[in-house]
Write a protein that holds these residues in place. Sequence first.
Motif, PDB file in Angstrom:
ATOM      1  N   SER A 273      67.390  65.907  15.455  1.00 59.62           N
ATOM      2  CA  SER A 273      68.314  65.687  16.566  1.00 59.62           C
ATOM      3  C   SER A 273      68.029  66.686  17.670  1.00 59.62           C
ATOM      4  O   SER A 273      67.990  67.893  17.442  1.00 59.62           O
ATOM      5  CB  SER A 273      69.759  65.842  16.083  1.00 59.62           C
ATOM      6  OG  SER A 273      70.654  65.746  17.171  1.00 59.62           O
ATOM      7  N   LEU A 274      67.820  66.172  18.860  1.00 56.71           N
ATOM      8  CA  LEU A 274      67.544  67.027  20.009  1.00 56.71           C
ATOM      9  C   LEU A 274      68.708  67.070  20.992  1.00 56.71           C
ATOM     10  O   LEU A 274      68.622  67.750  22.013  1.00 56.71           O
ATOM     11  CB  LEU A 274      66.282  66.532  20.737  1.00 56.71           C
ATOM     12  CG  LEU A 274      64.988  66.505  19.921  1.00 56.71           C
ATOM     13  CD1 LEU A 274      63.853  65.962  20.761  1.00 56.71           C
ATOM     14  CD2 LEU A 274      64.649  67.871  19.392  1.00 56.71           C
ATOM     15  N   ASN A 275      69.777  66.354  20.697  1.00 61.59           N
ATOM     16  CA  ASN A 275      70.903  66.281  21.616  1.00 61.59           C
ATOM     17  C   ASN A 275      72.145  66.950  21.035  1.00 61.59           C
ATOM     18  O   ASN A 275      72.370  66.943  19.816  1.00 61.59           O
ATOM     19  CB  ASN A 275      71.230  64.824  21.955  1.00 61.59           C
ATOM     20  CG  ASN A 275      70.139  64.167  22.783  1.00 61.59           C
ATOM     21  OD1 ASN A 275      69.476  64.828  23.569  1.00 61.59           O
ATOM     22  ND2 ASN A 275      69.951  62.878  22.602  1.00 61.59           N
ATOM     23  N   ASP A 276      72.939  67.508  21.920  1.00 65.76           N
ATOM     24  CA  ASP A 276      74.206  68.126  21.519  1.00 65.76           C
ATOM     25  C   ASP A 276      75.252  67.029  21.307  1.00 65.76           C
ATOM     26  O   ASP A 276      75.444  66.167  22.170  1.00 65.76           O
ATOM     27  CB  ASP A 276      74.660  69.096  22.619  1.00 65.76           C
ATOM     28  CG  ASP A 276      75.994  69.721  22.302  1.00 65.76           C
ATOM     29  OD1 ASP A 276      76.938  69.524  23.080  1.00 65.76           O
ATOM     30  OD2 ASP A 276      76.096  70.397  21.264  1.00 65.76           O
ATOM     31  N   ASN A 283      70.267  69.898  23.031  1.00 68.62           N
ATOM     32  CA  ASN A 283      70.712  71.111  22.361  1.00 68.62           C
ATOM     33  C   ASN A 283      69.648  72.189  22.506  1.00 68.62           C
ATOM     34  O   ASN A 283      68.653  72.012  23.211  1.00 68.62           O
ATOM     35  CB  ASN A 283      71.043  70.833  20.890  1.00 68.62           C
ATOM     36  CG  ASN A 283      69.846  70.266  20.127  1.00 68.62           C
ATOM     37  OD1 ASN A 283      68.700  70.392  20.564  1.00 68.62           O
ATOM     38  ND2 ASN A 283      70.105  69.632  18.993  1.00 68.62           N
ATOM     39  N   PHE A 284      69.836  73.306  21.836  1.00 68.26           N
ATOM     40  CA  PHE A 284      68.907  74.422  21.982  1.00 68.26           C
ATOM     41  C   PHE A 284      67.497  74.043  21.532  1.00 68.26           C
ATOM     42  O   PHE A 284      66.519  74.404  22.168  1.00 68.26           O
ATOM     43  CB  PHE A 284      69.402  75.618  21.160  1.00 68.26           C
ATOM     44  CG  PHE A 284      68.513  76.829  21.272  1.00 68.26           C
ATOM     45  CD1 PHE A 284      68.546  77.638  22.394  1.00 68.26           C
ATOM     46  CD2 PHE A 284      67.612  77.138  20.262  1.00 68.26           C
ATOM     47  CE1 PHE A 284      67.720  78.739  22.504  1.00 68.26           C
ATOM     48  CE2 PHE A 284      66.779  78.243  20.358  1.00 68.26           C
ATOM     49  CZ  PHE A 284      66.838  79.042  21.494  1.00 68.26           C
ATOM     50  N   ARG A 285      67.396  73.277  20.461  1.00 66.33           N
ATOM     51  CA  ARG A 285      66.074  72.876  19.960  1.00 66.33           C
ATOM     52  C   ARG A 285      65.368  71.974  20.964  1.00 66.33           C
ATOM     53  O   ARG A 285      64.177  72.131  21.238  1.00 66.33           O
ATOM     54  CB  ARG A 285      66.233  72.173  18.613  1.00 66.33           C
ATOM     55  CG  ARG A 285      64.915  71.763  17.967  1.00 66.33           C
ATOM     56  CD  ARG A 285      65.176  71.147  16.606  1.00 66.33           C
ATOM     57  NE  ARG A 285      65.740  72.122  15.694  1.00 66.33           N
ATOM     58  CZ  ARG A 285      66.273  71.819  14.513  1.00 66.33           C
ATOM     59  NH1 ARG A 285      66.330  70.560  14.124  1.00 66.33           N
ATOM     60  NH2 ARG A 285      66.757  72.759  13.730  1.00 66.33           N
ATOM     61  N   ALA A 349      70.610  71.314  29.253  1.00 64.79           N
ATOM     62  CA  ALA A 349      70.793  71.575  27.824  1.00 64.79           C
ATOM     63  C   ALA A 349      71.972  72.512  27.607  1.00 64.79           C
ATOM     64  O   ALA A 349      72.284  73.355  28.454  1.00 64.79           O
ATOM     65  CB  ALA A 349      69.523  72.180  27.219  1.00 64.79           C
ATOM     66  N   ARG A 350      72.635  72.328  26.469  1.00 66.63           N
ATOM     67  CA  ARG A 350      73.662  73.265  26.026  1.00 66.63           C
ATOM     68  C   ARG A 350      73.031  74.137  24.950  1.00 66.63           C
ATOM     69  O   ARG A 350      72.702  73.674  23.864  1.00 66.63           O
ATOM     70  CB  ARG A 350      74.865  72.504  25.459  1.00 66.63           C
ATOM     71  CG  ARG A 350      76.005  73.417  25.003  1.00 66.63           C
ATOM     72  CD  ARG A 350      77.062  72.619  24.280  1.00 66.63           C
ATOM     73  NE  ARG A 350      78.150  73.490  23.809  1.00 66.63           N
ATOM     74  CZ  ARG A 350      79.034  73.131  22.894  1.00 66.63           C
ATOM     75  NH1 ARG A 350      78.957  71.923  22.324  1.00 66.63           N
ATOM     76  NH2 ARG A 350      79.978  73.970  22.527  1.00 66.63           N
ATOM     77  N   THR A 351      72.858  75.413  25.271  1.00 68.18           N
ATOM     78  CA  THR A 351      72.131  76.308  24.373  1.00 68.18           C
ATOM     79  C   THR A 351      73.046  77.229  23.574  1.00 68.18           C
ATOM     80  O   THR A 351      72.572  78.016  22.763  1.00 68.18           O
ATOM     81  CB  THR A 351      71.142  77.170  25.184  1.00 68.18           C
ATOM     82  OG1 THR A 351      71.851  77.857  26.213  1.00 68.18           O
ATOM     83  CG2 THR A 351      70.063  76.290  25.807  1.00 68.18           C
ATOM     84  N   GLY A 352      74.356  77.153  23.813  1.00 67.48           N
ATOM     85  CA  GLY A 352      75.313  77.964  23.072  1.00 67.48           C
ATOM     86  C   GLY A 352      76.683  77.334  23.171  1.00 67.48           C
ATOM     87  O   GLY A 352      76.868  76.291  23.814  1.00 67.48           O
ATOM     88  N   VAL A 357      71.833  75.523  30.188  1.00 63.88           N
ATOM     89  CA  VAL A 357      70.599  75.880  30.898  1.00 63.88           C
ATOM     90  C   VAL A 357      70.073  74.634  31.587  1.00 63.88           C
ATOM     91  O   VAL A 357      70.109  73.534  31.025  1.00 63.88           O
ATOM     92  CB  VAL A 357      69.532  76.443  29.932  1.00 63.88           C
ATOM     93  CG1 VAL A 357      68.241  76.739  30.677  1.00 63.88           C
ATOM     94  CG2 VAL A 357      70.028  77.696  29.247  1.00 63.88           C
ATOM     95  N   VAL A 358      69.583  74.802  32.814  1.00 62.44           N
ATOM     96  CA  VAL A 358      69.000  73.705  33.581  1.00 62.44           C
ATOM     97  C   VAL A 358      67.622  74.132  34.065  1.00 62.44           C
ATOM     98  O   VAL A 358      67.442  75.258  34.544  1.00 62.44           O
ATOM     99  CB  VAL A 358      69.883  73.326  34.788  1.00 62.44           C
ATOM    100  CG1 VAL A 358      69.206  72.236  35.619  1.00 62.44           C
ATOM    101  CG2 VAL A 358      71.258  72.873  34.334  1.00 62.44           C
ATOM    102  N   ILE A 359      66.652  73.231  33.921  1.00 63.70           N
ATOM    103  CA  ILE A 359      65.305  73.454  34.457  1.00 63.70           C
ATOM    104  C   ILE A 359      65.062  72.394  35.516  1.00 63.70           C
ATOM    105  O   ILE A 359      65.118  71.198  35.239  1.00 63.70           O
ATOM    106  CB  ILE A 359      64.232  73.361  33.365  1.00 63.70           C
ATOM    107  CG1 ILE A 359      64.404  74.482  32.341  1.00 63.70           C
ATOM    108  CG2 ILE A 359      62.838  73.431  33.975  1.00 63.70           C
ATOM    109  CD1 ILE A 359      63.409  74.428  31.210  1.00 63.70           C
ATOM    110  N   THR A 360      64.830  72.821  36.747  1.00 58.99           N
ATOM    111  CA  THR A 360      64.589  71.903  37.848  1.00 58.99           C
ATOM    112  C   THR A 360      63.242  72.198  38.479  1.00 58.99           C
ATOM    113  O   THR A 360      62.827  73.356  38.560  1.00 58.99           O
ATOM    114  CB  THR A 360      65.714  71.994  38.905  1.00 58.99           C
ATOM    115  OG1 THR A 360      65.390  71.132  39.992  1.00 58.99           O
ATOM    116  CG2 THR A 360      65.876  73.418  39.418  1.00 58.99           C
ATOM    117  N   LYS A 361      62.560  71.152  38.929  1.00 59.15           N
ATOM    118  CA  LYS A 361      61.263  71.294  39.583  1.00 59.15           C
ATOM    119  C   LYS A 361      61.390  71.170  41.096  1.00 59.15           C
ATOM    120  O   LYS A 361      60.408  70.928  41.787  1.00 59.15           O
ATOM    121  CB  LYS A 361      60.288  70.242  39.057  1.00 59.15           C
ATOM    122  CG  LYS A 361      59.998  70.383  37.571  1.00 59.15           C
ATOM    123  CD  LYS A 361      59.027  69.327  37.090  1.00 59.15           C
ATOM    124  CE  LYS A 361      58.765  69.471  35.597  1.00 59.15           C
ATOM    125  NZ  LYS A 361      57.843  68.432  35.095  1.00 59.15           N
TER     126      LYS A 361
END
Length: 454
Positions: A273-276, A283-285, A349-352, A357-361
């Motif tokens: 599972s990769l989703n929260d 998720n964090f993974r 992503a929800r890391t905690g 956390v968001v990654i934008t280009k």
Amino acid sequence: MASLCVAALIALLVLLAWMFKDLRPGYPHGWYLMKFDTAAGILLSAASLLLLSSGRAPSRLWSGRALALLILLLAVAPLYEHLSGRSTGLDTLVVTDPTSDKPGLMSTQTAAYLLLMALSLLIATLPHRLSGVTVVVLTLLLALHTLIIFSGYCYGAVQLFGQSMSTRTSPHTLLCMLLLAVALIGWRTQLGYFSALSGQGLGSQLARKVLPLVLLLPFVLMLISSAMASAGWLAPQVAVGLTIALMAAALAALVALMGRRINHLEQGLRELSLNDELTGVLNFRGFEWLGEQSFREAQRSRTVLTLLVFRVEGVKEISDTYGQEASSHLIQDMARMLRESFDPADIVARTGNDEFVVITKDENTGGVIALMRIGEAMEALNAAGGSYKARFSVGEATSDPDADESFHDLIEKAGLRRRERWRVEHVLSGEGDRNVAAPPRSAKLQHSFDDASS
């Protein structure tokens, strides 16, 4: 780097032998089959590759281009001589060559290789939108050309590696060609081309394992069949037929093994599972996996990405005061606003428990416009009513393609900036814990980041 050094060393030793006759007795037989111009072209190719792959400084780029132009001259002159039958005088301009009926003239195959190398180096320095597919095609042609010459040596087909025994691509020249081709492909993988060979994904790992087998298998089978035919164990026609059958069977088995491996990996991904579950974002993974790939892709393509770390402040206090449901609504609202404010291609992503956390280009604004959208969304949420407010803090960090940093270094930088900003704002505001009366359906959020328009 190692392949460049070996190729340059071989070419340099041959150049020294051509210039200093006293050194020649200590050289192995056949060293002179690498002509002076060939050795110069190999050495210049290694130097140009080294300059172009070691950085984007203007001085290095111009030096690499100048060397590539010299390689182009060394390649075009012998090709003209082979086609027209007229001598340019360039072959014996520096040293004489009494070992050949055509003094100093490199083979057509060697000249074609240097031509492809020079064009690859020159076009590779152009902007990406201009080079693009052209560099990939030239690199593939150069690798194919080298394999054809190698095949000629394996099966004694002189036409594939020279015009005569004195004008041919020598074994040590072929070795230098292979080393330079490996170095060129390795450089292109760092810039995004042939990324399947250098990536960290499952497909890249599988490609690196399978590619050597695919390249070597035909040569090994053909060499074995040729040896058996030469020894009289098999008729030539039987040897060829047996080789084709074995090659087909081996490739079929390889395809079956790859399919089985891919199915196994796909099943593992489905189970992973990769989703929260609460918010539906990664998720964090999932963040670690996709974030690392995005970071490496940005480094290879020399683009930047921005990483933003959000923390919803006061979640524990809200949970203690109003219950777990209220804090869950707060987290869900935060995830919804992040998804709606950023581009669908960005990573959220929800890391905690209370951290996102968001990654934008977005290279132009670095996420500023998205932060403004979050501010507007919070104003609308605050206007909806409710009896308590919650804050969130944010820190950002932008990657630098020229910096020696890792993905986790970028995360640490963004997290540190978030903590520093929140600490300063919290002290200046003089606010402590908030005591409120009743839990609303949706927690009201108040942003805690610098003015997005600044």
